[in-house]
Design a protein around this motif. Structure first.
Motif, PDB file in Angstrom:
ATOM      1  N   LEU A 166       0.823  -1.211   0.000  1.00  0.00           N
ATOM      2  CA  LEU A 166       0.000   0.000   0.000  1.00  0.00           C
ATOM      3  C   LEU A 166       0.860   1.264   0.000  1.00  0.00           C
ATOM      4  O   LEU A 166       0.907   2.001  -0.978  1.00  0.00           O
ATOM      5  N   ASP A 167       1.574   1.510   1.112  1.00  0.00           N
ATOM      6  CA  ASP A 167       2.318   2.762   1.267  1.00  0.00           C
ATOM      7  C   ASP A 167       3.509   2.821   0.322  1.00  0.00           C
ATOM      8  O   ASP A 167       4.339   1.906   0.271  1.00  0.00           O
ATOM      9  N   ASN A 168       3.580   3.920  -0.407  1.00  0.00           N
ATOM     10  CA  ASN A 168       4.630   4.147  -1.414  1.00  0.00           C
ATOM     11  C   ASN A 168       4.613   3.102  -2.533  1.00  0.00           C
ATOM     12  O   ASN A 168       5.624   2.831  -3.163  1.00  0.00           O
ATOM     13  N   THR A 169       3.423   2.534  -2.736  1.00  0.00           N
ATOM     14  CA  THR A 169       3.200   1.653  -3.885  1.00  0.00           C
ATOM     15  C   THR A 169       1.884   2.045  -4.557  1.00  0.00           C
ATOM     16  O   THR A 169       1.888   2.585  -5.648  1.00  0.00           O
ATOM     17  N   LEU A 170       0.766   1.803  -3.899  1.00  0.00           N
ATOM     18  CA  LEU A 170      -0.517   2.275  -4.432  1.00  0.00           C
ATOM     19  C   LEU A 170      -0.829   3.697  -3.986  1.00  0.00           C
ATOM     20  O   LEU A 170      -1.533   4.433  -4.689  1.00  0.00           O
ATOM     21  N   ILE A 171      -0.349   4.073  -2.811  1.00  0.00           N
ATOM     22  CA  ILE A 171      -0.506   5.457  -2.355  1.00  0.00           C
ATOM     23  C   ILE A 171       0.871   6.060  -2.108  1.00  0.00           C
ATOM     24  O   ILE A 171       1.829   5.340  -1.831  1.00  0.00           O
ATOM     25  N   HIS A 172       0.939   7.389  -2.240  1.00  0.00           N
ATOM     26  CA  HIS A 172       2.219   8.090  -2.122  1.00  0.00           C
ATOM     27  C   HIS A 172       2.364   8.598  -0.688  1.00  0.00           C
ATOM     28  O   HIS A 172       2.028   9.730  -0.372  1.00  0.00           O
ATOM     29  N   ARG A 173       2.883   7.736   0.187  1.00  0.00           N
ATOM     30  CA  ARG A 173       2.957   8.096   1.595  1.00  0.00           C
ATOM     31  C   ARG A 173       3.884   9.278   1.849  1.00  0.00           C
ATOM     32  O   ARG A 173       3.638  10.096   2.729  1.00  0.00           O
ATOM     33  N   ALA A 193       4.446  14.678   4.127  1.00  0.00           N
ATOM     34  CA  ALA A 193       4.912  16.068   4.027  1.00  0.00           C
ATOM     35  C   ALA A 193       3.764  17.045   4.278  1.00  0.00           C
ATOM     36  O   ALA A 193       3.915  18.034   5.001  1.00  0.00           O
ATOM     37  N   ALA A 194       2.593  16.760   3.690  1.00  0.00           N
ATOM     38  CA  ALA A 194       1.435  17.631   3.884  1.00  0.00           C
ATOM     39  C   ALA A 194       0.928  17.550   5.328  1.00  0.00           C
ATOM     40  O   ALA A 194       0.570  18.572   5.938  1.00  0.00           O
ATOM     41  N   TYR A 195       0.904  16.338   5.872  1.00  0.00           N
ATOM     42  CA  TYR A 195       0.486  16.167   7.272  1.00  0.00           C
ATOM     43  C   TYR A 195       1.422  16.902   8.219  1.00  0.00           C
ATOM     44  O   TYR A 195       0.968  17.550   9.179  1.00  0.00           O
ATOM     45  N   ALA A 196       2.725  16.811   7.973  1.00  0.00           N
ATOM     46  CA  ALA A 196       3.702  17.454   8.858  1.00  0.00           C
ATOM     47  C   ALA A 196       3.499  18.963   8.899  1.00  0.00           C
ATOM     48  O   ALA A 196       3.657  19.589   9.957  1.00  0.00           O
ATOM     49  N   HIS A 204      -4.747  10.097   7.752  1.00  0.00           N
ATOM     50  CA  HIS A 204      -5.393   9.456   6.596  1.00  0.00           C
ATOM     51  C   HIS A 204      -6.033  10.468   5.649  1.00  0.00           C
ATOM     52  O   HIS A 204      -6.224  10.188   4.466  1.00  0.00           O
ATOM     53  N   LYS A 205      -6.340  11.660   6.161  1.00  0.00           N
ATOM     54  CA  LYS A 205      -6.986  12.677   5.326  1.00  0.00           C
ATOM     55  C   LYS A 205      -6.047  13.217   4.252  1.00  0.00           C
ATOM     56  O   LYS A 205      -6.496  13.851   3.290  1.00  0.00           O
ATOM     57  N   PHE A 206      -4.761  12.983   4.415  1.00  0.00           N
ATOM     58  CA  PHE A 206      -3.772  13.482   3.460  1.00  0.00           C
ATOM     59  C   PHE A 206      -3.373  12.410   2.432  1.00  0.00           C
ATOM     60  O   PHE A 206      -2.501  12.645   1.599  1.00  0.00           O
ATOM     61  N   THR A 207      -4.019  11.259   2.484  1.00  0.00           N
ATOM     62  CA  THR A 207      -3.678  10.158   1.584  1.00  0.00           C
ATOM     63  C   THR A 207      -3.875  10.565   0.128  1.00  0.00           C
ATOM     64  O   THR A 207      -4.916  11.118  -0.243  1.00  0.00           O
ATOM     65  N   VAL A 208      -2.862  10.287  -0.691  1.00  0.00           N
ATOM     66  CA  VAL A 208      -2.953  10.563  -2.127  1.00  0.00           C
ATOM     67  C   VAL A 208      -2.548   9.305  -2.891  1.00  0.00           C
ATOM     68  O   VAL A 208      -1.648   8.580  -2.498  1.00  0.00           O
ATOM     69  N   LEU A 209      -3.232   9.053  -3.977  1.00  0.00           N
ATOM     70  CA  LEU A 209      -2.929   7.895  -4.805  1.00  0.00           C
ATOM     71  C   LEU A 209      -1.612   8.075  -5.547  1.00  0.00           C
ATOM     72  O   LEU A 209      -1.232   9.192  -5.915  1.00  0.00           O
ATOM     73  N   MET A 210      -0.930   6.985  -5.781  1.00  0.00           N
ATOM     74  CA  MET A 210       0.202   7.000  -6.686  1.00  0.00           C
ATOM     75  C   MET A 210      -0.331   7.268  -8.100  1.00  0.00           C
ATOM     76  O   MET A 210      -1.437   6.846  -8.446  1.00  0.00           O
ATOM     77  N   ASP A 211       0.454   7.958  -8.884  1.00  0.00           N
ATOM     78  CA  ASP A 211       0.045   8.291 -10.239  1.00  0.00           C
ATOM     79  C   ASP A 211      -0.344   7.026 -11.018  1.00  0.00           C
ATOM     80  O   ASP A 211       0.426   6.070 -11.092  1.00  0.00           O
ATOM     81  N   GLY A 212      -1.545   7.029 -11.540  1.00  0.00           N
ATOM     82  CA  GLY A 212      -2.013   5.917 -12.366  1.00  0.00           C
ATOM     83  C   GLY A 212      -2.555   4.727 -11.612  1.00  0.00           C
ATOM     84  O   GLY A 212      -2.915   3.716 -12.240  1.00  0.00           O
ATOM     85  N   ALA A 213      -2.664   4.811 -10.287  1.00  0.00           N
ATOM     86  CA  ALA A 213      -3.027   3.630  -9.497  1.00  0.00           C
ATOM     87  C   ALA A 213      -4.361   3.019  -9.919  1.00  0.00           C
ATOM     88  O   ALA A 213      -4.453   1.818 -10.193  1.00  0.00           O
TER      89      ALA A 213
END
Length: 237
Positions: A10-17, A22-25, A91-100
């Motif tokens: 999931l993390d840094n594969t389907l979503i860009h953790r 960075a946005a959460y921080a 979790h509110k800052f979760t973004v998909l990896m490009d093309g997921a």
């Protein structure tokens, strides 16, 4: 070689953790930390990024350290409040990896079974998955916190194969960014592996991924090659 299922980290594969953290921080610093001026703010965010260890750090340990080391806006802020902020907000800052989603849709249209195996707390990982609405794109989701087994333990991969009804692990491929948890772990369970480069350095010795990609979109080209190879072998026989 027959491909029946593809399972994803999931993390840094389907979503860009990394993007999400960075946005959460930024929001965390705004809420809790004294950081006057852009240079100070950037230094604090980098401090948080390093301490987080790409999500592999125990969260209570992480926030205990940050609570002690950073200058708080409110001296009465507790570690528990910071933890609550993490669980309520990250979790509110979760973004998909490009093309997921496009990749998952294409793979499913080709009749493949799809799954996710991720380390982490059940609450956090399920919240991320639901935030970006991935649940309907896969047939199986296994979170380490829900089954009390973590990658790279081969048992967690075996659980996914059982849910997907894949009898031969050699007909399943696992895609992930972590050389140990994803590649070594999946190979130890008999799966083939694809390493998504660019997030973790390769420090594993004695193993190599079956293939590697620089972006999720490359999986479609990879699958086309697999299909061509399988058809060629079948024609030759």
């Amino acid at each position: 070689m027959s491909v029946e299922a593809i399972i994803f980290d999931l993390d840094n594969t389907l979503i860009h953790r990394k993007q999400a953290f960075a946005a959460y921080a930024e929001r965390f610093v705004e809420r809790f930390i004294v950081a006057e001026g852009p240079e100070k703010r950037e230094a604090v965010i980098e401090r948080m990024r390093l301490a987080d260890q790409d999500g592999y750090r125990d969260k209570r340990e992480l926030y205990t350290e940050l609570h002690a080391d950073l200058e708080l806006k409110n001296p009465d802020t507790t570690v528990q409040e910071m933890l609550g902020f993490w669980y309520g907000e990250f979790h509110k800052f979760t973004v998909l990896m490009d093309g997921a989603k496009e990749v998952l849709s294409e793979l499913r249209s080709r009749g493949l079974k799809l799954g996710i195996i991720t380390n982490g707390s059940l609450r956090s990982q399920q919240a991320k998955i639901d935030r970006v609405m991935l649940r309907d794109y896969v047939d199986s989701i296994i979170v380490s916190g829900g089954v009390h087994i973590e990658k790279p333990n081969p048992r967690i991969f075996e659980l996914a194969l059982q849910e997907l009804e894949i009898a031969d692990p050699g007909h399943a491929w696992y895609v992930g960014d972590h050389p140990t948890n994803d590649i070594r772990g999946a190979q130890s369970a008999g799966l083939h592996t694809i390493w998504l480069e660019g997030f973790m350095p390769w420090e594993e010795k004695g193993i190599v991924p079956d293939d590697q990609i620089g972006s999720l979109r490359e999986i479609i080209t990879w699958l086309d090659r697999q299909s061509y190879s399988a058809n060629t072998e079948e024609g030759a026989s």
